[in-house]
Design a protein around this motif. Structure first.
Motif, PDB file in Angstrom:
ATOM      1  N   ILE A 184     -48.296  36.387 -25.780  1.00 13.80           N
ATOM      2  CA  ILE A 184     -47.252  35.841 -24.917  1.00 13.80           C
ATOM      3  C   ILE A 184     -47.709  36.031 -23.472  1.00 13.80           C
ATOM      4  O   ILE A 184     -48.076  37.140 -23.069  1.00 13.80           O
ATOM      5  N   ASN A 185     -47.719  34.952 -22.703  1.00 11.88           N
ATOM      6  CA  ASN A 185     -48.172  35.002 -21.318  1.00 11.88           C
ATOM      7  C   ASN A 185     -47.021  34.721 -20.351  1.00 11.88           C
ATOM      8  O   ASN A 185     -46.104  33.976 -20.665  1.00 11.88           O
ATOM      9  N   TYR A 186     -47.097  35.373 -19.200  1.00  7.16           N
ATOM     10  CA  TYR A 186     -46.206  35.052 -18.088  1.00  7.16           C
ATOM     11  C   TYR A 186     -47.130  34.756 -16.915  1.00  7.16           C
ATOM     12  O   TYR A 186     -47.715  35.657 -16.315  1.00  7.16           O
ATOM     13  N   SER A 187     -47.293  33.463 -16.617  1.00  7.56           N
ATOM     14  CA  SER A 187     -48.386  33.041 -15.745  1.00  7.56           C
ATOM     15  C   SER A 187     -47.881  32.192 -14.589  1.00  7.56           C
ATOM     16  O   SER A 187     -46.815  31.574 -14.658  1.00  7.56           O
ATOM     17  N   SER A 188     -48.706  32.167 -13.546  1.00 10.24           N
ATOM     18  CA  SER A 188     -48.406  31.316 -12.397  1.00 10.24           C
ATOM     19  C   SER A 188     -48.345  29.855 -12.828  1.00 10.24           C
ATOM     20  O   SER A 188     -49.257  29.351 -13.493  1.00 10.24           O
ATOM     21  N   ASN A 203     -49.640  23.770  -9.809  1.00 15.32           N
ATOM     22  CA  ASN A 203     -50.770  24.603  -9.404  1.00 15.32           C
ATOM     23  C   ASN A 203     -50.818  25.811 -10.342  1.00 15.32           C
ATOM     24  O   ASN A 203     -49.875  26.606 -10.380  1.00 15.32           O
ATOM     25  N   LEU A 204     -51.907  25.947 -11.110  1.00 17.35           N
ATOM     26  CA  LEU A 204     -52.024  27.047 -12.064  1.00 17.35           C
ATOM     27  C   LEU A 204     -52.756  28.262 -11.499  1.00 17.35           C
ATOM     28  O   LEU A 204     -52.923  29.265 -12.188  1.00 17.35           O
ATOM     29  N   THR A 205     -53.198  28.207 -10.280  1.00 16.88           N
ATOM     30  CA  THR A 205     -53.875  29.353  -9.664  1.00 16.88           C
ATOM     31  C   THR A 205     -52.878  30.487  -9.435  1.00 16.88           C
ATOM     32  O   THR A 205     -51.774  30.266  -8.935  1.00 16.88           O
ATOM     33  N   GLY A 206     -53.273  31.698  -9.814  1.00 21.26           N
ATOM     34  CA  GLY A 206     -52.398  32.845  -9.572  1.00 21.26           C
ATOM     35  C   GLY A 206     -52.499  33.892 -10.665  1.00 21.26           C
ATOM     36  O   GLY A 206     -53.429  33.891 -11.481  1.00 21.26           O
ATOM     37  N   PHE A 207     -51.535  34.784 -10.693  1.00 22.95           N
ATOM     38  CA  PHE A 207     -51.549  35.915 -11.623  1.00 22.95           C
ATOM     39  C   PHE A 207     -51.167  35.486 -13.041  1.00 22.95           C
ATOM     40  O   PHE A 207     -50.429  34.524 -13.251  1.00 22.95           O
ATOM     41  N   ASP A 208     -51.671  36.263 -13.988  1.00 21.10           N
ATOM     42  CA  ASP A 208     -51.447  35.979 -15.401  1.00 21.10           C
ATOM     43  C   ASP A 208     -51.203  37.312 -16.107  1.00 21.10           C
ATOM     44  O   ASP A 208     -52.066  38.200 -16.081  1.00 21.10           O
ATOM     45  N   PHE A 209     -50.040  37.464 -16.739  1.00 22.29           N
ATOM     46  CA  PHE A 209     -49.704  38.692 -17.475  1.00 22.29           C
ATOM     47  C   PHE A 209     -49.647  38.357 -18.964  1.00 22.29           C
ATOM     48  O   PHE A 209     -49.179  37.291 -19.357  1.00 22.29           O
ATOM     49  N   MET A 210     -50.083  39.283 -19.792  1.00 20.83           N
ATOM     50  CA  MET A 210     -50.189  38.986 -21.209  1.00 20.83           C
ATOM     51  C   MET A 210     -49.881  40.199 -22.062  1.00 20.83           C
ATOM     52  O   MET A 210     -50.216  41.335 -21.728  1.00 20.83           O
ATOM     53  N   ILE A 211     -49.223  39.963 -23.204  1.00 18.18           N
ATOM     54  CA  ILE A 211     -49.021  40.968 -24.238  1.00 18.18           C
ATOM     55  C   ILE A 211     -49.162  40.263 -25.584  1.00 18.18           C
ATOM     56  O   ILE A 211     -48.728  39.118 -25.734  1.00 18.18           O
ATOM     57  N   GLY A 212     -49.804  40.924 -26.555  1.00 25.40           N
ATOM     58  CA  GLY A 212     -50.013  40.229 -27.818  1.00 25.40           C
ATOM     59  C   GLY A 212     -50.510  41.128 -28.917  1.00 25.40           C
ATOM     60  O   GLY A 212     -50.694  42.343 -28.740  1.00 25.40           O
ATOM     61  N   ILE A 213     -50.709  40.545 -30.078  1.00 28.09           N
ATOM     62  CA  ILE A 213     -51.243  41.248 -31.241  1.00 28.09           C
ATOM     63  C   ILE A 213     -52.439  40.462 -31.754  1.00 28.09           C
ATOM     64  O   ILE A 213     -52.606  39.282 -31.459  1.00 28.09           O
ATOM     65  N   PHE A 272     -55.653  28.604 -27.617  1.00 29.59           N
ATOM     66  CA  PHE A 272     -54.916  27.358 -27.413  1.00 29.59           C
ATOM     67  C   PHE A 272     -53.485  27.733 -27.041  1.00 29.59           C
ATOM     68  O   PHE A 272     -52.806  28.428 -27.802  1.00 29.59           O
ATOM     69  N   GLY A 273     -53.043  27.293 -25.870  1.00 32.07           N
ATOM     70  CA  GLY A 273     -51.748  27.736 -25.379  1.00 32.07           C
ATOM     71  C   GLY A 273     -50.790  26.615 -25.037  1.00 32.07           C
ATOM     72  O   GLY A 273     -51.182  25.484 -24.738  1.00 32.07           O
ATOM     73  N   LEU A 274     -49.526  26.954 -25.124  1.00 32.19           N
ATOM     74  CA  LEU A 274     -48.455  26.068 -24.678  1.00 32.19           C
ATOM     75  C   LEU A 274     -47.713  26.780 -23.564  1.00 32.19           C
ATOM     76  O   LEU A 274     -47.200  27.887 -23.754  1.00 32.19           O
ATOM     77  N   LEU A 275     -47.673  26.174 -22.385  1.00 26.49           N
ATOM     78  CA  LEU A 275     -46.965  26.728 -21.236  1.00 26.49           C
ATOM     79  C   LEU A 275     -45.595  26.067 -21.140  1.00 26.49           C
ATOM     80  O   LEU A 275     -45.493  24.846 -21.113  1.00 26.49           O
ATOM     81  N   PHE A 276     -44.567  26.897 -21.073  1.00 25.17           N
ATOM     82  CA  PHE A 276     -43.206  26.362 -21.111  1.00 25.17           C
ATOM     83  C   PHE A 276     -42.774  25.722 -19.792  1.00 25.17           C
ATOM     84  O   PHE A 276     -41.715  25.101 -19.728  1.00 25.17           O
ATOM     85  N   ASN A 300     -38.631  20.150  -8.499  1.00 25.68           N
ATOM     86  CA  ASN A 300     -37.936  21.405  -8.239  1.00 25.68           C
ATOM     87  C   ASN A 300     -38.926  22.560  -8.159  1.00 25.68           C
ATOM     88  O   ASN A 300     -39.941  22.586  -8.855  1.00 25.68           O
ATOM     89  N   LYS A 301     -38.590  23.538  -7.364  1.00 18.19           N
ATOM     90  CA  LYS A 301     -39.462  24.689  -7.152  1.00 18.19           C
ATOM     91  C   LYS A 301     -39.607  25.496  -8.444  1.00 18.19           C
ATOM     92  O   LYS A 301     -38.656  25.687  -9.195  1.00 18.19           O
ATOM     93  N   ASN A 302     -40.857  25.955  -8.693  1.00 20.43           N
ATOM     94  CA  ASN A 302     -41.115  26.824  -9.846  1.00 20.43           C
ATOM     95  C   ASN A 302     -42.278  27.744  -9.486  1.00 20.43           C
ATOM     96  O   ASN A 302     -43.214  27.331  -8.795  1.00 20.43           O
ATOM     97  N   ASP A 303     -42.237  28.999  -9.938  1.00 19.08           N
ATOM     98  CA  ASP A 303     -43.301  29.953  -9.609  1.00 19.08           C
ATOM     99  C   ASP A 303     -44.084  30.437 -10.833  1.00 19.08           C
ATOM    100  O   ASP A 303     -45.304  30.472 -10.825  1.00 19.08           O
ATOM    101  N   PHE A 304     -43.360  30.855 -11.875  1.00 21.62           N
ATOM    102  CA  PHE A 304     -44.017  31.387 -13.069  1.00 21.62           C
ATOM    103  C   PHE A 304     -43.467  30.694 -14.310  1.00 21.62           C
ATOM    104  O   PHE A 304     -42.364  30.147 -14.292  1.00 21.62           O
ATOM    105  N   ALA A 305     -44.258  30.766 -15.373  1.00 22.14           N
ATOM    106  CA  ALA A 305     -43.827  30.161 -16.638  1.00 22.14           C
ATOM    107  C   ALA A 305     -44.236  31.050 -17.800  1.00 22.14           C
ATOM    108  O   ALA A 305     -45.292  31.682 -17.780  1.00 22.14           O
ATOM    109  N   LEU A 306     -43.370  31.100 -18.798  1.00 22.70           N
ATOM    110  CA  LEU A 306     -43.745  31.743 -20.058  1.00 22.70           C
ATOM    111  C   LEU A 306     -44.679  30.815 -20.834  1.00 22.70           C
ATOM    112  O   LEU A 306     -44.651  29.595 -20.653  1.00 22.70           O
ATOM    113  N   GLY A 307     -45.482  31.414 -21.688  1.00 19.81           N
ATOM    114  CA  GLY A 307     -46.368  30.623 -22.525  1.00 19.81           C
ATOM    115  C   GLY A 307     -46.778  31.418 -23.744  1.00 19.81           C
ATOM    116  O   GLY A 307     -46.565  32.640 -23.813  1.00 19.81           O
TER     117      GLY A 307
END
Length: 487
Positions: free
Chosen positions: A291-295, A473-483, A344-348, A319-326
């Protein structure tokens, strides 16, 4: 009652372990003496020599394993003839009786129950396919216990395309290929049945010494589970309950010799000389879910364009948006140090209200063990491609005329498809719950290009905007947790 449950657990655990260990455990691996009796062909006699061919292939496979002393079939056949017996069609009882005299501890027998080769061919195109299949009932007989150690149906198959009418020679070639595949399947089964089991000889400077090496079929990918055996329990009646086997850890081969191996402890504590090392299979196919929380940056944009007539207008509204779950599905090859893989990812996007994306990454994981192979620090450089789908506006006030002949219907949605290329780096802490299962969490940063427009659409029709609109714009921080797991 508690004592009864405890004794039952010990008996059950010991029974399970004994199913895979049916010979004396020694410090040095001792090869099994094994006899391969000629495979009986009870199929439709597609090939009269099929049984002999499969027998030879199985013998070659067992020779490659380096795990057995294989009885010479010529000498065995000579011996059986003296007893007025034959290699083919020998009964299970006779196999056991001969083994006790001749000196082999295990015997392989089998019957080919089905062998066929079929095809489909199109005369007009001059092409087609050939299919071949061979079914074998394989049995492994334990001479010492007089029991069938293993019995199963094993199949070999072959399939390939052809560019000419399939002659008998081609069909027989396909059948030969199916026999080769069958021998490979038998080899795999034999590796599962006859695992290398021996006592740890010594431990020096954290390195575990095992007296089994390449001569016995061990390679750098071989792993061992380590067990300790508790003392036997002597009941008041004098009966003895064998002590249970307790798992202590896992070994990974570090250096490989011909008759010995040096292994490192990848998991576990208090492993000692005299503990039992049992070969185990831990796959290298990696599959994970993150699960990602990304720019996922969208700058607010509001613009209006008037058409060539005064009727309708084109409204751009982001509309303004900063981060997205994926979420990302990760598959690849797990190695001790380097692990190449694809995700292979899907960004919400903004939760699918107006935008979402697809993210594909080629990752090259670099594993650094912090505590054995239980806790790892993983660097993940990656190359990526993102494809975004964004609703950027609509038409209002009537049809919007691009020119005198082309118009976009009133109330049409305007969408933009964009491609972004880039690279990134993640730093991940990975905790392996067991050898084949773990979870991780990390943080990273990625640099992606500005969106490269792959088309602007209304109702599935492509058209050109009056000016370029920057979407995501996908440039930026990316946080991740997974199994992840290994298969």
């Amino acid at each position: 009652m508690k004592k009864t449950i405890f004794l039952f657990f010990i008996i059950f655990h010991t029974y399970l372990f004994s199913q895979s260990i049916d010979k004396e455990i020694t410090d040095r691996y001792v090869k099994e003496n094994i006899a391969v009796f000629e495979i009986e062909d009870v199929s439709t006699e597609y090939r009269k020599d099929l049984g002999k061919k499969v027998t030879s292939l199985i013998e070659n496979s067992l020779t490659r394993m380096n795990r057995f002393n294989i009885v010479d079939r010529a000498n065995l056949d000579k011996y059986l003839k003296e007893m007025e017996l034959q290699l083919t069609g020998i009964t299970e009882k006779q196999v056991i009786e001969v083994g006790k005299i001749y000196g082999y501890s295990k015997a392989i027998t089998g019957r080919i129950t089905s062998a066929n080769s079929t095809f489909d061919y199109d005369i007009e195109t001059g092409s087609g396919n050939i299919y071949a299949n061979v079914d074998l009932i394989l049995q492994i007989v334990d001479v010492e216990t007089t029991k069938i150690l293993y019995s199963s149906k094993i199949s070999g198959s072959a399939y390939y395309t052809i560019s000419r009418y399939p002659s008998i020679a081609l069909r027989e070639a396909a059948l030969d290929e199916a026999c080769n595949d069958l021998a490979i399947q038998v080899e795999s089964k034999m590796k599962n049945v006859f695992k290398i089991i021996l006592k740890i000889s010594d431990i020096k400077d954290g390195n575990v010494i095992l007296f089994a090496g390449s001569k016995h079929g061990i390679n750098k990918n071989t792993r061992f589970k380590v067990y300790s055996k508790a003392e036997d329990i002597v009941l008041p009646s004098g009966n003895i309950i064998e002590g249970e086997y307790k798992e202590k850890g896992t070994l990974r081969i570090k250096d490989l010799g011909r008759e010995y191996s040096i292994a490192k402890i990848s998991r576990g504590n208090n492993i000692q000389a005299g503990d039992i090392a049992r070969e185990t299979h831990i796959g290298n196919f990696l599959i994970g879910f993150n699960i990602n929380y990304s720019s996922y940056k969208i700058k607010p944009v509001q613009k209006t364009y008037q058409g060539t007539t005064n009727s309708g207008q084109l409204n751009i509204n982001l509309n303004k948006n900063d981060f997205a779950l994926g979420m990302h599905l990760k598959i690849g090859y797990e190695n001790n140090i380097f692990s190449p893989n694809l995700s292979f990812g899907l960004l919400f996007g903004d939760f699918f209200k107006s935008s979402y994306g697809i993210d594909i990454r080629f990752n090259f994981d670099i594993n650094v063990n912090i505590y054995k192979e239980v806790v790892r620090f993983v660097f993940i450089p990656h190359l990526g491609i993102g494809v975004t789908f964004t609703d950027i506006g609509n038409v209002s006030g009537g049809d919007y005329y691009i020119d005198s002949y082309t118009s976009i219907p009133n109330e049409s949605k305007i969408t933009s498809n964009d491609i972004l290329l880039g690279l990134g780096l993640m730093a991940v802490i990975q905790y392996n719950i067991k050898d084949t299962l773990g979870f991780n969490f990390g943080v990273g940063y990625r640099l992606y290009t500005n969106p490269i427009n792959a088309g602007t659409y209304y109702d599935g029709n492509s058209f050109q905007l009056p000016e370029k609109i920057k979407t995501v714009n996908l440039t930026g921080f990316d946080f991740m947790i997974g199994i992840y797991g290994l298969l």
